[in-house]
Design an enzyme around this catalytic site. Structure first.
Site, PDB file in Angstrom:
ATOM      1  N   GLY A   1       0.828  -1.203   0.000  1.00  0.00           N
ATOM      2  CA  GLY A   1       0.000   0.000   0.000  1.00  0.00           C
ATOM      3  C   GLY A   1       0.856   1.244   0.000  1.00  0.00           C
ATOM      4  N   GLY A   2       0.343   2.268   0.659  1.00  0.00           N
ATOM      5  CA  GLY A   2       1.062   3.547   0.687  1.00  0.00           C
ATOM      6  C   GLY A   2       2.396   3.454   1.393  1.00  0.00           C
TER       7      GLY A   2
ATOM      8  CB  ALA B   1      23.581  10.431 -26.799  1.00  0.00           C
TER       9      ALA B   1
HETATM   10  C1  HXC Z   1      -3.064  -4.677  11.746  1.00  0.00           C
HETATM   11  C2  HXC Z   1      -2.018  -6.511  10.908  1.00  0.00           C
HETATM   12  C3  HXC Z   1      -1.859  -5.872   9.648  1.00  0.00           C
HETATM   13  C4  HXC Z   1      -2.379  -4.559   9.531  1.00  0.00           C
HETATM   14  C5  HXC Z   1      -0.987  -7.804   9.513  1.00  0.00           C
HETATM   15  N1  HXC Z   1      -1.462  -7.702  10.757  1.00  0.00           N
HETATM   16  N2  HXC Z   1      -1.235  -6.701   8.812  1.00  0.00           N
HETATM   17  N3  HXC Z   1      -2.601  -5.917  11.925  1.00  0.00           N
HETATM   18  N4  HXC Z   1      -2.957  -3.997  10.586  1.00  0.00           N
HETATM   19  N5  HXC Z   1      -2.257  -3.876   8.380  1.00  0.00           N
HETATM   20  C6  HXC Z   1      -1.384  -8.704  11.821  1.00  0.00           C
HETATM   21  C7  HXC Z   1      -2.265  -9.901  11.568  1.00  0.00           C
HETATM   22  O1  HXC Z   1      -3.563  -9.668  12.043  1.00  0.00           O
HETATM   23  C8  HXC Z   1      -1.555 -10.970  12.378  1.00  0.00           C
HETATM   24  O2  HXC Z   1      -1.877 -10.815  13.736  1.00  0.00           O
HETATM   25  C9  HXC Z   1      -0.108 -10.590  12.237  1.00  0.00           C
HETATM   26  O3  HXC Z   1      -0.093  -9.233  11.851  1.00  0.00           O
HETATM   27  C10 HXC Z   1       0.616 -11.396  11.183  1.00  0.00           C
HETATM   28  O4  HXC Z   1      -0.159 -11.363   9.976  1.00  0.00           O
HETATM   29  P1  HXC Z   1      -0.496 -12.659   9.131  1.00  0.00           P
HETATM   30  O5  HXC Z   1      -1.549 -12.308   8.178  1.00  0.00           O
HETATM   31  O6  HXC Z   1      -0.732 -13.821  10.051  1.00  0.00           O
HETATM   32  O7  HXC Z   1       0.905 -12.901   8.415  1.00  0.00           O
HETATM   33  P2  HXC Z   1       1.168 -13.365   6.944  1.00  0.00           P
HETATM   34  O8  HXC Z   1       0.351 -14.572   6.605  1.00  0.00           O
HETATM   35  O9  HXC Z   1       2.644 -13.462   6.830  1.00  0.00           O
HETATM   36  O10 HXC Z   1       0.672 -12.191   6.010  1.00  0.00           O
HETATM   37  C11 HXC Z   1       1.318 -10.918   6.059  1.00  0.00           C
HETATM   38  C12 HXC Z   1       0.520  -9.893   5.232  1.00  0.00           C
HETATM   39  C13 HXC Z   1      -0.937  -9.932   5.649  1.00  0.00           C
HETATM   40  C14 HXC Z   1       0.701 -10.242   3.752  1.00  0.00           C
HETATM   41  C15 HXC Z   1       1.184  -8.550   5.462  1.00  0.00           C
HETATM   42  O11 HXC Z   1      -1.042  -9.826   7.070  1.00  0.00           O
HETATM   43  C16 HXC Z   1      -1.736  -8.809   5.051  1.00  0.00           C
HETATM   44  O12 HXC Z   1      -2.134  -8.901   3.890  1.00  0.00           O
HETATM   45  N6  HXC Z   1      -1.995  -7.805   5.854  1.00  0.00           N
HETATM   46  C17 HXC Z   1      -2.791  -6.666   5.443  1.00  0.00           C
HETATM   47  C18 HXC Z   1      -2.012  -5.855   4.472  1.00  0.00           C
HETATM   48  C19 HXC Z   1      -2.747  -4.599   4.101  1.00  0.00           C
HETATM   49  O13 HXC Z   1      -3.698  -4.625   3.351  1.00  0.00           O
HETATM   50  N7  HXC Z   1      -2.344  -3.512   4.726  1.00  0.00           N
HETATM   51  C20 HXC Z   1      -2.954  -2.236   4.551  1.00  0.00           C
HETATM   52  C21 HXC Z   1      -2.381  -1.709   3.220  1.00  0.00           C
HETATM   53  S1  HXC Z   1      -2.959  -0.135   2.881  1.00  0.00           S
HETATM   54  P3  HXC Z   1      -1.935 -12.037  14.754  1.00  0.00           P
HETATM   55  O14 HXC Z   1      -2.346 -11.448  16.031  1.00  0.00           O
HETATM   56  O15 HXC Z   1      -2.941 -13.023  14.188  1.00  0.00           O
HETATM   57  O16 HXC Z   1      -0.553 -12.618  14.774  1.00  0.00           O
HETATM   58  C22 HXC Z   1      -1.843   0.776   3.619  1.00  0.00           C
HETATM   59  C23 HXC Z   1      -2.113   2.220   3.466  1.00  0.00           C
HETATM   60  C24 HXC Z   1      -0.922   3.012   3.832  1.00  0.00           C
HETATM   61  O17 HXC Z   1      -0.934   0.370   4.188  1.00  0.00           O
HETATM   62  C25 HXC Z   1      -1.246   4.383   3.446  1.00  0.00           C
HETATM   63  C26 HXC Z   1      -0.085   5.252   3.533  1.00  0.00           C
HETATM   64  C27 HXC Z   1      -0.357   6.460   2.679  1.00  0.00           C
END
Ligand code: HXC
Length: 516
Positions: free
Chosen positions: A171-172, A407
């Site tokens: 993401g961001g 160039a």
């Molecule tokens: C809160 C999160 C999290 C998140 C992961 N976790 N991402 N908690 N916010 N964004 C937590 C999970 O709940 C889990 O907690 C632990 O971290 C490990 O995650 P898993 O899913 O078990 O690990 P894995 O299978 O390795 O997968 C990793 C992952 C996946 C690919 C990163 O967790 C995922 O897709 N997360 C969401 C990614 C996402 O969409 N993020 C937001 C993007 S938008 P527990 O307690 O069960 O261990 C963004 C905007 C930014 O970031 C903007 C800036 C401008």
């Protein structure tokens, strides 16, 4: 509480912070071939030098039962330490704590490190391993991201910033690394993307794996987002150390340099025959780079992307230099969109941090083609022209063979304020190659000729003799000298010593408007 109780309480709090997400999650991290956030910092920094800050910071989220899940440190280890005895700041996201996700306080810890680094003029290295914005914290998390981005921009060109991607960066979250100077990705464990495979499937119906979408090889060879691919966490951290050792701590300092026993006046006999007699034949320009630099040591950036131009760092008589070289082995060394972007950003980094630029030129021109024109080669090529023109660090150029057309101008020519421009005797400085030139200026003559092929050969030879050499340019002072290839290292080392204290001022302005 007695003194002893107080000490024990403090130690218990620190131990809780250090335990991160707990033994099971640490084991899972190791099983994936990843080190923990603290193990990484230990490898990045000199032994025992890390001083942690903010280990007791806690998040303030009370939604989604988050008040029951408080881990001091909030998923990121921050602080300062040394690399080769020189002070740097670092942060390391801890995937074992809420997936390294970035909430309000986690983000503010990173901001504090960036603020202190900027105040003290010290580089920052960010070790990224995070699920992105902490979903439970909503807009507070997004706010902290933007605070980081703003600081990355403010610090750009003031202190070196390096991002090491050692897990997800989605993401961001990708935009902080994208703004920093160098991105290092660990093969197979690092992934960077704006939207993941599932969202892409929903929106565009395209199927793609994590690895193909945003793995280290994809960003190292296709997108140009990453500068270095490492095979392990250890290798990635070593690369970050190697870079820091070559850079000044900030834009007001000169690079540190590195003593070498390689004599500056070492003759490079190999270079006398490195360029093939046939001008259409390729050779590996890295052979030239290795021969010229101290001990043949070259740290190449973006080695697998835009391979028609080679960029990287090395030393000349102990001084850090940036090298930009056309690579005849790929696309004949033509400048195209990606090569222009790659070299322009590299030149701007060198200029921002007082690193002299050595340009090794063998370029037949800009790459022709509809996709290049429609892709905006005009706009992208202009970036390189702009970057070289803007740069005030010592600029040394050696024309190895071809310097054709626009160039020639772009590649650090005298006209855009190259400081020391020389050519090898086989160099050809011309508007274009002899074949093309003869076809255009002698079209009618060739049409009317009794033996058009014989006439063409004669005219090409004539053109080559008259124009395709370095002596016209040397006669005009566009070249400072024509040198024997074997003297290249000697001449560059002497010219560099002469130029080290160069000062050049550009007109005051808020900022220029580089064609982006
Ligand atoms: C809160 C999160 C999290 C998140 C992961 N976790 N991402 N908690 N916010 N964004 C937590 C999970 O709940 C889990 O907690 C632990 O971290 C490990 O995650 P898993 O899913 O078990 O690990 P894995 O299978 O390795 O997968 C990793 C992952 C996946 C690919 C990163 O967790 C995922 O897709 N997360 C969401 C990614 C996402 O969409 N993020 C937001 C993007 S938008 P527990 O307690 O069960 O261990 C963004 C905007 C930014 O970031 C903007 C800036 C401008």
């Amino acid at each position: 509480m007695s003194t002893e109780q107080r000490l024990n309480d403090l130690r218990a709090r620190k131990a809780r912070s250090e335990a991160g997400g707990g033994a099971a999650r640490v084991e899972a991290q190791h099983k994936r071939g990843k080190l923990t956030a603290r193990e990484r910092l230990e490898l990045l920094l000199d032994d025992g030098s890390f001083q942690e800050m903010d280990s007791l910071v806690e998040h303030r989220c009370r939604d989604f039962d988050m008040d029951k899940k408080i881990i001091p440190g909030d998923g990121v280890v921050t602080g300062h330490g040394t690399i080769d005895g020189r002070e740097v700041f670092a942060f390391s996201q801890d995937f074992t704590v809420y997936g390294g996700s970035l909430g309000e306080m986690h983000g503010l810890k990173i901001c504090k490190v960036l603020d202190m680094a900027l105040k003290t003029g010290r580089p920052v290295i960010g070790l990224n391993d995070s699920g992105g914005a902490r979903i439970q914290e909503g807009v507070a998390s997004l706010g902290s991201y933007a605070e980081i981005f703003f600081r990355n921009v403010r610090a750009s060109g003031v202190i070196p910033q390096i991002s090491v991607i050692m897990g997800p960066c989605a993401g961001g979250a990708v935009y902080s690394p994208a703004i920093t100077d160098f991105v290092i990705m660990v093969d197979k464990t690092a992934h960077m993307f704006i939207t993941g495979p599932e969202v892409i499937k929903t929106v565009t119906n395209e199927d793609v794996s994590f690895e193909d979408l945003g793995g280290a090889n994809t960003h190292g060879s296709r997108s140009g987002v990453s500068h270095f691919t490492a095979q392990s966490d250890e290798e990635a951290l070593n690369t970050a150390r190697d870079l820091i050792k070559m850079f000044p701590l900030n834009n007001l300092e000169k690079p540190p340099g590195q003593k070498s026993s390689d004599p500056p006046n070492r003759s490079c006999e190999k270079l006398d025959s490195i360029v093939p007699e046939d001008p259409s034949k390729p050779y590996d320009v890295k052979g030239v780079i290795n021969e010229i630099l101290d001990d043949g040591a070259f740290l190449e950036t973006q080695a697998d992307w835009a391979m028609n131009i080679v960029c990287g760092f090395g030393h000349l008589s102990g001084n850090t230099v940036g090298v930009v070289a056309n690579q005849p082995q790929h696309l004949a060394g033509c400048l195209d969109i990606d090569a222009s972007d790659k070299a322009a950003r590299f030149v701007r980094f060198c200029d921002a941090f007082n690193i002299p630029i050595i340009t090794l030129e063998d370029v037949p021109g800009f790459l022709p083609g509809i996709s290049q024109e429609w892709g905006g080669i005009i706009r992208h090529g202009a970036k390189l022209l702009y970057a070289y023109s803007e740069a005030t660090v010592p600029k040394l150029t050696v024309i190895l063979r071809k310097a054709y057309g626009g160039a020639y101008d772009v590649m650090s020519s005298k006209h855009i304020r190259g400081d020391y421009n020389v050519a090898w005797p086989g160099a050809k400085l011309a508007v274009m190659g002899a074949d093309g030139a003869v076809q255009i200026i002698h079209r009618n003559r060739l049409k009317g000729a009794r033996d058009p092929e014989g006439e063409r050969t004669r005219l090409i030879e004539d053109f080559e003799e008259k124009f395709a050499n370095p002596y016209k340019a040397a006669g005009l002072g566009y070249l400072d000298d024509v040198i024997e290839p074997n003297q290249t290292r000697d001449r560059l080392c002497r010219a560099l010593e002469m130029l080290l204290d160069k000062e050049e001022i550009r007109p005051a302005r808020k900022h220029g408007n580089i064609p982006l």
